[in-house]
Each structure stands twice: as structure tokens, then as C-alpha cells.
Design a protein around this motif. Structure first.
Motif, PDB file in Angstrom:
ATOM      1  N   ASP A  43       9.289   7.719   1.131  1.00  0.00           N
ATOM      2  CA  ASP A  43       8.235   6.849   0.600  1.00  0.00           C
ATOM      3  C   ASP A  43       7.510   7.522  -0.560  1.00  0.00           C
ATOM      4  O   ASP A  43       7.197   6.876  -1.570  1.00  0.00           O
ATOM      5  CB  ASP A  43       7.235   6.498   1.694  1.00  0.00           C
ATOM      6  CG  ASP A  43       7.836   5.622   2.775  1.00  0.00           C
ATOM      7  OD1 ASP A  43       8.797   4.894   2.475  1.00  0.00           O
ATOM      8  OD2 ASP A  43       7.350   5.678   3.919  1.00  0.00           O
ATOM      9  N   VAL A  44       7.226   8.809  -0.415  1.00  0.00           N
ATOM     10  CA  VAL A  44       6.553   9.551  -1.484  1.00  0.00           C
ATOM     11  C   VAL A  44       7.422   9.570  -2.733  1.00  0.00           C
ATOM     12  O   VAL A  44       6.934   9.380  -3.858  1.00  0.00           O
ATOM     13  CB  VAL A  44       6.222  10.984  -1.028  1.00  0.00           C
ATOM     14  CG1 VAL A  44       5.656  11.802  -2.186  1.00  0.00           C
ATOM     15  CG2 VAL A  44       5.230  10.960   0.132  1.00  0.00           C
ATOM     16  N   ARG A  45       8.727   9.785  -2.557  1.00  0.00           N
ATOM     17  CA  ARG A  45       9.637   9.775  -3.705  1.00  0.00           C
ATOM     18  C   ARG A  45       9.642   8.406  -4.377  1.00  0.00           C
ATOM     19  O   ARG A  45       9.687   8.314  -5.603  1.00  0.00           O
ATOM     20  CB  ARG A  45      11.055  10.147  -3.259  1.00  0.00           C
ATOM     21  CG  ARG A  45      11.208  11.571  -2.722  1.00  0.00           C
ATOM     22  CD  ARG A  45      10.876  12.604  -3.785  1.00  0.00           C
ATOM     23  NE  ARG A  45      11.049  13.957  -3.317  1.00  0.00           N
ATOM     24  CZ  ARG A  45      12.158  14.688  -3.504  1.00  0.00           C
ATOM     25  NH1 ARG A  45      13.200  14.160  -4.137  1.00  0.00           N
ATOM     26  NH2 ARG A  45      12.220  15.930  -3.069  1.00  0.00           N
ATOM     27  N   GLN A  46       9.600   7.340  -3.578  1.00  0.00           N
ATOM     28  CA  GLN A  46       9.588   6.010  -4.177  1.00  0.00           C
ATOM     29  C   GLN A  46       8.284   5.768  -4.934  1.00  0.00           C
ATOM     30  O   GLN A  46       8.288   5.131  -5.999  1.00  0.00           O
ATOM     31  CB  GLN A  46       9.797   4.936  -3.118  1.00  0.00           C
ATOM     32  CG  GLN A  46      10.006   3.538  -3.715  1.00  0.00           C
ATOM     33  CD  GLN A  46      10.441   2.506  -2.687  1.00  0.00           C
ATOM     34  OE1 GLN A  46      10.714   2.840  -1.542  1.00  0.00           O
ATOM     35  NE2 GLN A  46      10.519   1.254  -3.098  1.00  0.00           N
ATOM     36  N   CYS A  47       7.179   6.258  -4.407  1.00  0.00           N
ATOM     37  CA  CYS A  47       5.903   6.153  -5.128  1.00  0.00           C
ATOM     38  C   CYS A  47       5.991   6.832  -6.494  1.00  0.00           C
ATOM     39  O   CYS A  47       5.527   6.292  -7.505  1.00  0.00           O
ATOM     40  CB  CYS A  47       4.776   6.780  -4.315  1.00  0.00           C
ATOM     41  SG  CYS A  47       4.273   5.855  -2.852  1.00  0.00           S
ATOM     42  N   LEU A  87      -1.573   5.145  -6.881  1.00  0.00           N
ATOM     43  CA  LEU A  87      -2.383   4.726  -5.739  1.00  0.00           C
ATOM     44  C   LEU A  87      -1.919   3.368  -5.200  1.00  0.00           C
ATOM     45  O   LEU A  87      -1.825   3.166  -3.989  1.00  0.00           O
ATOM     46  CB  LEU A  87      -3.855   4.665  -6.137  1.00  0.00           C
ATOM     47  CG  LEU A  87      -4.531   6.006  -6.455  1.00  0.00           C
ATOM     48  CD1 LEU A  87      -5.941   5.778  -6.972  1.00  0.00           C
ATOM     49  CD2 LEU A  87      -4.546   6.897  -5.225  1.00  0.00           C
ATOM     50  N   PHE A  88      -1.628   2.456  -6.103  1.00  0.00           N
ATOM     51  CA  PHE A  88      -1.144   1.138  -5.673  1.00  0.00           C
ATOM     52  C   PHE A  88       0.233   1.248  -5.024  1.00  0.00           C
ATOM     53  O   PHE A  88       0.531   0.530  -4.060  1.00  0.00           O
ATOM     54  CB  PHE A  88      -1.079   0.182  -6.870  1.00  0.00           C
ATOM     55  CG  PHE A  88      -2.419  -0.126  -7.469  1.00  0.00           C
ATOM     56  CD1 PHE A  88      -3.562  -0.161  -6.690  1.00  0.00           C
ATOM     57  CD2 PHE A  88      -2.544  -0.394  -8.827  1.00  0.00           C
ATOM     58  CE1 PHE A  88      -4.806  -0.443  -7.233  1.00  0.00           C
ATOM     59  CE2 PHE A  88      -3.783  -0.684  -9.388  1.00  0.00           C
ATOM     60  CZ  PHE A  88      -4.911  -0.707  -8.592  1.00  0.00           C
ATOM     61  N   ALA A  89       1.085   2.120  -5.559  1.00  0.00           N
ATOM     62  CA  ALA A  89       2.411   2.313  -4.977  1.00  0.00           C
ATOM     63  C   ALA A  89       2.303   2.883  -3.567  1.00  0.00           C
ATOM     64  O   ALA A  89       3.078   2.525  -2.672  1.00  0.00           O
ATOM     65  CB  ALA A  89       3.241   3.243  -5.865  1.00  0.00           C
ATOM     66  N   ARG A  90       1.343   3.762  -3.351  1.00  0.00           N
ATOM     67  CA  ARG A  90       1.111   4.320  -2.015  1.00  0.00           C
ATOM     68  C   ARG A  90       0.749   3.199  -1.039  1.00  0.00           C
ATOM     69  O   ARG A  90       1.277   3.131   0.084  1.00  0.00           O
ATOM     70  CB  ARG A  90      -0.003   5.356  -2.077  1.00  0.00           C
ATOM     71  CG  ARG A  90      -0.358   6.006  -0.735  1.00  0.00           C
ATOM     72  CD  ARG A  90      -1.419   7.081  -0.931  1.00  0.00           C
ATOM     73  NE  ARG A  90      -1.770   7.702   0.337  1.00  0.00           N
ATOM     74  CZ  ARG A  90      -2.706   7.257   1.158  1.00  0.00           C
ATOM     75  NH1 ARG A  90      -3.401   6.147   0.828  1.00  0.00           N
ATOM     76  NH2 ARG A  90      -2.985   7.876   2.288  1.00  0.00           N
ATOM     77  N   HIS A  91      -0.151   2.298  -1.468  1.00  0.00           N
ATOM     78  CA  HIS A  91      -0.512   1.169  -0.612  1.00  0.00           C
ATOM     79  C   HIS A  91       0.691   0.250  -0.405  1.00  0.00           C
ATOM     80  O   HIS A  91       0.892  -0.296   0.695  1.00  0.00           O
ATOM     81  CB  HIS A  91      -1.672   0.391  -1.232  1.00  0.00           C
ATOM     82  CG  HIS A  91      -2.236  -0.674  -0.346  1.00  0.00           C
ATOM     83  ND1 HIS A  91      -3.034  -0.401   0.741  1.00  0.00           N
ATOM     84  CD2 HIS A  91      -2.105  -2.023  -0.374  1.00  0.00           C
ATOM     85  CE1 HIS A  91      -3.380  -1.523   1.343  1.00  0.00           C
ATOM     86  NE2 HIS A  91      -2.824  -2.531   0.687  1.00  0.00           N
TER      87      HIS A  91
END
Length: 351
Positions: free
Chosen positions: A18-22, A275-279
Motif C-alpha cells: 500500500d505504501v508503494r502504491q501511495c 496524504l489523499f493516496a494514503r486515505h
């Protein structure tokens, strides 16, 4: 890839994937924005939003995904060049052709395996038919088609670069979409096609060239393909747009007289998209509030932020127009849902 209508549970923490995708989304969207501003290309939205669409909605890059994306770019280019170029001055025939195209694309979406092709093509087609309907010198069909092709090639290059720089750390489980009854498929295709066509007619009937976010919102709300998912999608889109507009305004106020310095704007945009990608990841990677906020930032910065203008009017107008668009679209979806449920052949069966 599954439909946004699929049920997901909020995540409690992000995985390394998920972090990589962010990181892919943040760097990809920001890179598209920077390049289009440095090159002074028209239709900056295509370059800023397309990478977010592909990197945000598709967690795994493979040949099937690439083929669908390329097919979507070509479909939109041919449609805008031929359909709008040849029949744009014939409202009746143009409407019929739009109905056939929308019906085909929503049919691809309800099938599941071609959901990406249908979804990205619908967004691109609705945006570009909206732009192309205005006469020169406001817009030029040839310029729109060329910008679409260049943005498509650029998006693929950016996507390959992002997956090279930020690869997943472990294999992802394939998403499966359960088979739908025929009545559900008919219900979804007829409902979504009818409402999307009504949206097309409204935006063709009024001078709404600055209402791109509202026009796109009326299409994104239909991605769940039924009333039960559209309500949540509409709420998420409105919340995402509100947050995105407020963050854009905050950046404008923070930078103040330095908003024409590309380095500062780029840094602010990267932080906000991250930040939006994290959400977005906490929402399961679906088209929710985080995704809505990301695309809003892409539209605001890509299309409307120039040294000669600011975001204040654009952001305020954007949220109000999106709110109206979402409410009207949901009303139309509900009415069509009630009508189609009166017939057994088009009744939505809930599992």
C-alpha cells in the motif's frame, strides 16, 4: 480488477504494498503536472489526472491492464475525432451515438474483466466530448485528440517508471468479481447509460465549459452501477471534492504571491496527493473520498493554476457545481432504479 461497488472493509494499517502504491500515485500525478506545466501543454487535466486514475485504480500492472488502457485511449480519440467532428452539429444523431457508446462501455464494466477499459474510457470520453462541443477558439477538436494521445503515451511511460522505482514487495492476491444475474446486468447497463446520457444532454444544453469537475462527478457516481452503491459514491465524491478544494485554497493562501513558483507548487501538490493516496488505500483502493480528493487536486492544479490566475474562484465554483451535479445524478439514478425494478427482466437482485 473489481468494480468499486464491491464491498470492502476499512483497513487498520497500510501494508508495504500500500505504501508503494501511495508513492506511485503521488510521484506519478505530480510528475504529470510538472511536465505539462514545463511544456506549456493544453488540457493539463489529462496529464495530471490520467496517471492518478491508472495508478490509483489498478494495484497490479500487467499486459491485460496495458491493453485495456491503450484501447481506451484509441477509442476516445476515434470517437471525438469522428463522432463529434462529423455529427456534433446534428443533436439527434449525436445523442444516439453517445447512447450506443455509453451502453457498450457500461456493458464492459458490468462484465468485470473489462472494468478498467470501460471506466477509464468513460471518464476520458465524457471529458473530451464536453470540451469538443464548444466551437473554436474556445476548443479545437484536433488539439483535444492530440492532447489525449500524448497524455495516454505519457501516462503509460510514467506508470512503467513508477512501477520500476516503487515495485510491490510481495505478490498481490487477484481480485475476483462474482458473476451477476442477467437481470442485474440489464438493470445496471440501462440505468447507467440512461443517467450518463441525461448528464451529457444537460452539459450540452448549457454553457458549462468551466464545470469539468461537475461533469466528471456525474459519471464517477455511476461507477457502482446501481442505486445502492451510487448513494455512497456520491457522498464520497462530494466529500473528496470539498476536501480537495479546501486543500487547494489552503495551498493558494500559504504560497500567496509565490504561487507562480513551480517548485513550491510541486512540493505542496506532492504532499497533498500523498496524504489523499494514503486515505485512498485505507478505503481499500476503491473510488472513494480519497480518490475524489486526488482527482480534484489534479483538475484544479492541472487545468486552472496558471501564473495569470488563482484557485480561489475555481475551487469555490468547483465544489458548488459538484454538489449540485451529484444531487441531480442521484435523483435520476433513484428514479431509474424504481422504474427498472418494476419489471422482472431488469429487476436488481440483492445477494
Amino acid at each position: 480488477m473489481s468494480s468499486p461497488a464491491s464491498v470492502t472493509h476499512p483497513k487498520l494499517q497500510l501494508s508495504s504494498n500500500d505504501v508503494r502504491q501511495c508513492l506511485r500515485i503521488a510521484f506519478g500525478g505530480t510528475l504529470g503536472f510538472v511536465v505539462c506545466k514545463l511544456m506549456d501543454w493544453n488540457y493539463g487535466t489529462f496529464f495530471a489526472v490520467n496517471p492518478m486514475l491508472l495508478l490509483g485504480l489498478v494495484p497490479v500492472l500487467n499486459a491485460h491492464v496495458v491493453r485495456q488502457f491503450i484501447a481506451g485511449i484509441l477509442f476516445v480519440s476515434v470517437s471525438v475525432l469522428l463522432v463529434q467532428g462529423l455529427f456534433g452539429d446534428k443533436p439527434g444523431l449525436m445523442t444516439l451515438l453517445v447512447v450506443l457508446q455509453f451502453g457498450f462501455l457500461f456493458r464492459c464494466m458490468t462484465q468485470g474483466v473489462y472494468f478498467l477499459f470501460g471506466a477509464t474510457t468513460l471518464v476520458g470520453l465524457s471529458m473530451q466530448l464536453h470540451f469538443a462541443s464548444y466551437p473554436a477558439p474556445l476548443t479545437h477538436v484536433g488539439d483535444i485528440v492530440m492532447s489525449n494521445l500524448v497524455a495516454g503515451i505519457f501516462t503509460l511511460l510514467v506508470t512503467f517508471l513508477m512501477y520500476t522505482l516503487f515495485p510491490d514487495t510481495s505478490a498481490r492476491a487477484a481480485r475476483q468479481m462474482p458473476a451477476k444475474p442477467l437481470s442485474n446486468q440489464r438493470h445496471e447497463v440501462i440505468l447507467a447509460t440512461t443517467v450518463a446520457t441525461l448528464s451529457f444532454l444537460v452539459f450540452q444544453s448549457f454553457d458549462l465549459i468551466d464545470s469539468l469537475s461537475a461533469q466528471v462527478a456525474s459519471v464517477l457516481v455511476l461507477f457502482p452501477l446501481n442505486w445502492h452503491g451510487a448513494g455512497k459514491a456520491g457522498w464520497n465524491r462530494a466529500i473528496g471534492t470539498l476536501v480537495g478544494c479546501n486543500v487547494g485554497l489552503a495551498i493558494q493562501l500559504l504560497l500567496y504571491s509565490h504561487s507562480n513558483i513551480l517548485l513550491f507548487v510541486t512540493l505542496a501538490m506532492w504532499i497533498s496527493i500523498m496524504l489523499f493516496a494514503r486515505h485512498h488505500m485505507f478505503e481499500g483502493g476503491q473510488s472513494g473520498a480519497g480518490f475524489g480528493a486526488m482527482t480534484t487536486m489534479g483538475i484544479l492544479f492541472g487545468q486552472y493554476l496558471t501564473p495569470q490566475s488563482d484557485l480561489v474562484y475555481s475551487a469555490l465554483y468547483r465544489f458548488s457545481s459538484v454538489a449540485i451535479s451529484v444531487v441531480c445524478t442521484l435523483i435520476a439514478v433513484y428514479l431509474m432504479h424504481q422504474l427498472l425494478n418494476r419489471f422482472a427482466a431488469t429487476r436488481l437482485q440483492l445477494s
